[in-house]
Write an enzyme that holds these catalytic residues in place. Structure first.
Site, PDB file in Angstrom:
ATOM      1  N   PHE A   1      77.965 119.807 102.967  1.00 40.17           N
ATOM      2  CA  PHE A   1      77.876 118.347 102.945  1.00 40.17           C
ATOM      3  C   PHE A   1      78.422 117.780 104.257  1.00 40.17           C
ATOM      4  O   PHE A   1      79.526 118.124 104.672  1.00 40.17           O
ATOM      5  CB  PHE A   1      78.666 117.800 101.756  1.00 40.17           C
ATOM      6  CG  PHE A   1      78.330 116.377 101.437  1.00 40.17           C
ATOM      7  CD1 PHE A   1      77.210 116.066 100.689  1.00 40.17           C
ATOM      8  CD2 PHE A   1      79.123 115.341 101.904  1.00 40.17           C
ATOM      9  CE1 PHE A   1      76.890 114.745 100.402  1.00 40.17           C
ATOM     10  CE2 PHE A   1      78.804 114.019 101.616  1.00 40.17           C
ATOM     11  CZ  PHE A   1      77.692 113.721 100.869  1.00 40.17           C
TER      12      PHE A   1
ATOM     13  N   ASP B   1      86.011 121.599  97.679  1.00 42.89           N
ATOM     14  CA  ASP B   1      85.377 120.318  97.421  1.00 42.89           C
ATOM     15  C   ASP B   1      84.631 120.432  96.088  1.00 42.89           C
ATOM     16  O   ASP B   1      83.676 121.208  95.963  1.00 42.89           O
ATOM     17  CB  ASP B   1      84.405 119.974  98.565  1.00 42.89           C
ATOM     18  CG  ASP B   1      83.858 118.563  98.432  1.00 42.89           C
ATOM     19  OD1 ASP B   1      83.718 118.087  97.296  1.00 42.89           O
ATOM     20  OD2 ASP B   1      83.555 117.954  99.479  1.00 42.89           O
TER      21      ASP B   1
ATOM     22  N   TYR C   1      82.393 109.311  91.525  1.00 44.02           N
ATOM     23  CA  TYR C   1      81.187 108.551  91.151  1.00 44.02           C
ATOM     24  C   TYR C   1      79.988 109.418  90.792  1.00 44.02           C
ATOM     25  O   TYR C   1      78.939 108.898  90.449  1.00 44.02           O
ATOM     26  CB  TYR C   1      80.799 107.556  92.255  1.00 44.02           C
ATOM     27  CG  TYR C   1      80.638 108.139  93.650  1.00 44.02           C
ATOM     28  CD1 TYR C   1      79.480 108.803  94.013  1.00 44.02           C
ATOM     29  CD2 TYR C   1      81.641 108.011  94.594  1.00 44.02           C
ATOM     30  CE1 TYR C   1      79.326 109.333  95.284  1.00 44.02           C
ATOM     31  CE2 TYR C   1      81.503 108.536  95.878  1.00 44.02           C
ATOM     32  CZ  TYR C   1      80.340 109.196  96.215  1.00 44.02           C
ATOM     33  OH  TYR C   1      80.204 109.730  97.468  1.00 44.02           O
ATOM     34  N   LYS C   2      80.117 110.743  90.868  1.00 43.60           N
ATOM     35  CA  LYS C   2      78.978 111.613  90.525  1.00 43.60           C
ATOM     36  C   LYS C   2      79.026 111.905  89.026  1.00 43.60           C
ATOM     37  O   LYS C   2      78.850 111.003  88.232  1.00 43.60           O
ATOM     38  CB  LYS C   2      78.997 112.843  91.410  1.00 43.60           C
ATOM     39  CG  LYS C   2      78.657 112.452  92.868  1.00 43.60           C
ATOM     40  CD  LYS C   2      78.799 113.550  93.869  1.00 43.60           C
ATOM     41  CE  LYS C   2      78.401 113.009  95.248  1.00 43.60           C
ATOM     42  NZ  LYS C   2      78.949 113.790  96.351  1.00 43.60           N
TER      43      LYS C   2
ATOM     44  N   ARG D   1      65.543 116.600  94.614  1.00 45.88           N
ATOM     45  CA  ARG D   1      66.684 117.091  93.848  1.00 45.88           C
ATOM     46  C   ARG D   1      66.727 116.380  92.497  1.00 45.88           C
ATOM     47  O   ARG D   1      66.555 115.165  92.423  1.00 45.88           O
ATOM     48  CB  ARG D   1      67.933 116.768  94.661  1.00 45.88           C
ATOM     49  CG  ARG D   1      69.156 117.532  94.315  1.00 45.88           C
ATOM     50  CD  ARG D   1      70.250 117.284  95.322  1.00 45.88           C
ATOM     51  NE  ARG D   1      70.649 115.870  95.379  1.00 45.88           N
ATOM     52  CZ  ARG D   1      71.839 115.437  95.798  1.00 45.88           C
ATOM     53  NH1 ARG D   1      72.741 116.302  96.220  1.00 45.88           N
ATOM     54  NH2 ARG D   1      72.125 114.159  95.826  1.00 45.88           N
TER      55      ARG D   1
HETATM   56  C1  LIG Z   1      79.428 113.258  97.433  1.00 47.67           C
HETATM   57  C2  LIG Z   1      80.219 114.196  98.280  1.00 47.67           C
HETATM   58  C3  LIG Z   1      81.241 113.710  99.102  1.00 47.67           C
HETATM   59  C4  LIG Z   1      81.523 112.243  99.143  1.00 47.67           C
HETATM   60  O1  LIG Z   1      82.498 111.880 100.047  1.00 47.67           O
HETATM   61  P1  LIG Z   1      83.019 110.379 100.071  1.00 47.67           P
HETATM   62  O2  LIG Z   1      83.967 110.350 101.179  1.00 47.67           O
HETATM   63  O3  LIG Z   1      83.715 110.120  98.758  1.00 47.67           O
HETATM   64  O4  LIG Z   1      81.845 109.489 100.273  1.00 47.67           O
HETATM   65  C5  LIG Z   1      81.951 114.635  99.845  1.00 47.67           C
HETATM   66  N1  LIG Z   1      81.666 115.962  99.789  1.00 47.67           N
HETATM   67  C6  LIG Z   1      80.685 116.442  99.001  1.00 47.67           C
HETATM   68  C7  LIG Z   1      80.418 117.901  98.938  1.00 47.67           C
HETATM   69  C8  LIG Z   1      79.923 115.576  98.243  1.00 47.67           C
HETATM   70  O5  LIG Z   1      78.945 116.046  97.476  1.00 47.67           O
END
Ligand SMILES: *Cc1c(COP(=O)(O)O)cnc(C)c1O
Length: 410
Positions: free
Chosen positions: A125, A195, A220-221, A369
């Site tokens: 990510f 993460d 939020y996921k 996805r």
């Molecule tokens: C969604 C996600 C994030 C989100 O990071 P924010 O700083 O909260 O926007 C980070 N890492 C991964 C792997 C994600 O899927």
């Protein structure tokens, strides 16, 4: 071969079937994007309304004490803890994933003696990599080592301070062996930083059993805390005294309301707070976690796997020869809650699906996805979604110019 009637019958005996009622879902939509923005929990809408009108509107600043606002980051952290195999005193809700990764990675480098290498894999990510690039740019003594997928073990040496990895890969949904890698990382003298953004709330994550050192994840996921919900972080008890939060804000002070000039970190997990917590957002996340009450995460995970298996089976039967290629592990035991397919016109196909009420998302360059949040997605939804996908591909209706314009947010 599974029929639609089989799906209806399996849904009727699904142990999570009634949990769907804890969510407010729009009519006419099949929502397969709970891995990106979880659906609205009924309790969250009510709790935010109460916090705005009564707590903020009537009790004003007294609410910090009267309604316990000041302890909300720890309370929410304590409710996330059982979903990720952590103790309530090892998790706090705060900031975003990006900020939490910065805090934890910087702290890990500071605590590992002369070790100065931060190790991670490429293709993960983006924010995770960007934050590490920022850290290395700010601290010239820090070296960022980015290896090819699968290259972590070979890249471990006595200069590595911390290894950052996603538990579930955001694009493919592949699950990493958290226990095996945490053990290897620890044996090499480094700290593991996980993460959990794509695994918490859908897999039976067990940080302490895996021997993980540090973690951060998204609110939020799958946790359904609402757009831009606060994230959370985990620091294993054994590291809490040694690690220092580099963002040494007043909310992480041992006695913030003494208003003294010198920073003194709070004992335990509290030191990982920085500034004033976002109470309305935390209230939504807190209430969203009610949806998980009484659930066995092993059952949640099993359903996510079954939905993904069904989706793959149906796509390969209904959409054969239409240009789709599976981009996720076929084996549900090594897959998170999502299934991805490649298609050369993935963006247009997804726009066409969304226009037909089937909401998934697109990840550059060619991945469509589909997330199967087990708390509210049914088997019949999977079956119907594949039917719509089949129609879109058969008719090539995605060729319509209105599906070709790329929006800012994908
Ligand atoms: C969604 C996600 C994030 C989100 O990071 P924010 O700083 O909260 O926007 C980070 N890492 C991964 C792997 C994600 O899927």
């Amino acid at each position: 071969m599974t029929t639609r009637q089989d799906c209806v019958e399996l849904d009727a005996v699904d142990p999570l079937g009634a949990v769907r009622e804890r969510f407010s879902l729009p009519d006419g939509v099949i929502y397969l994007d709970g891995n990106s923005l979880g659906a609205l929990p009924v309790a969250a809408a009510r709790a935010v309304d109460e916090a705005v009108r009564r707590q903020w509107g009537e009790d004003l600043i007294a609410s910090w004490n009267k309604h316990g606002w000041i302890g909300l980051p720890q309370r929410v952290g304590g409710r996330i803890a059982p979903l990720i195999g952590a103790g309530a005193d090892e998790v706090v809700a705060a900031d975003s994933v990006s900020v939490n990764l910065f805090k934890l990675a910087a702290a890990a480098v500071g605590a590992r003696g002369g070790r100065r290498v931060v190790l991670t894999e490429g293709g993960d990510f983006p924010t995770d990599l960007y934050i590490l690039q920022g850290l290395a740019g700010m601290m010239p003594e820090v070296e960022l080592r980015v290896v090819e997928p699968g290259g972590i073990e070979a890249a471990l040496d006595d200069r590595v301070a911390v290894v950052l990895l996603s538990h579930v890969h955001y694009r493919s949904g592949a699950v990493r062996d958290m226990a095996g890698l945490s053990t290897t990382i620890r044996a090499a003298g480094a700290l593991s930083l996980w993460d959990l953004s794509h695994s918490a709330g859908v897999l039976d994550v067990d940080l302490n059993r895996a021997g993980a050192d540090l973690a951060a994840g998204c609110g939020y996921k799958y946790l359904s805390g609402g757009p831009g919900a606060p994230a959370y972080l985990f620091v294993a008890r054994r590291h809490q005294a040694a690690l220092r939060n580099p963002l040494s804000g007043w909310m992480g002070h041992a006695r913030p309301f003494d208003f003294v000039d010198d920073y003194a970190p709070a004992p335990g997990i509290d030191r990982w707070l920085c500034g004033t917590p976002p109470i309305l957002s935390l209230t939504a996340l807190d209430a969203a976690l009610d949806a998980f009450s009484g659930l066995d995460m092993a059952v949640v995970r099993a359903k996510a796997g079954a939905l993904g298996d069904l989706f793959i089976e149906r796509v390969e039967a209904r959409c054969a020869g239409k240009g789709l290629a599976l981009a996720s592990p076929r084996d549900a035991t090594t897959r998170g809650g999502q299934v991805s397919f490649r298609h050369p016109q993935g963006w247009a196909v997804m726009q066409n699906l969304i226009a037909r009420g089937v909401i998934g998302d697109f990840r550059s360059p060619d991945v469509i996805r589909f997330g199967f949040a087990p708390l509210y997605v049914r088997r019949v939804d999977v079956w119907d979604a594949v039917e719509v996908l089949g129609e879109v591909l058969d008719a090539e209706s995605w060729r319509d110019p209105r599906y070709q314009t790329v929006a800012t947010v994908t």
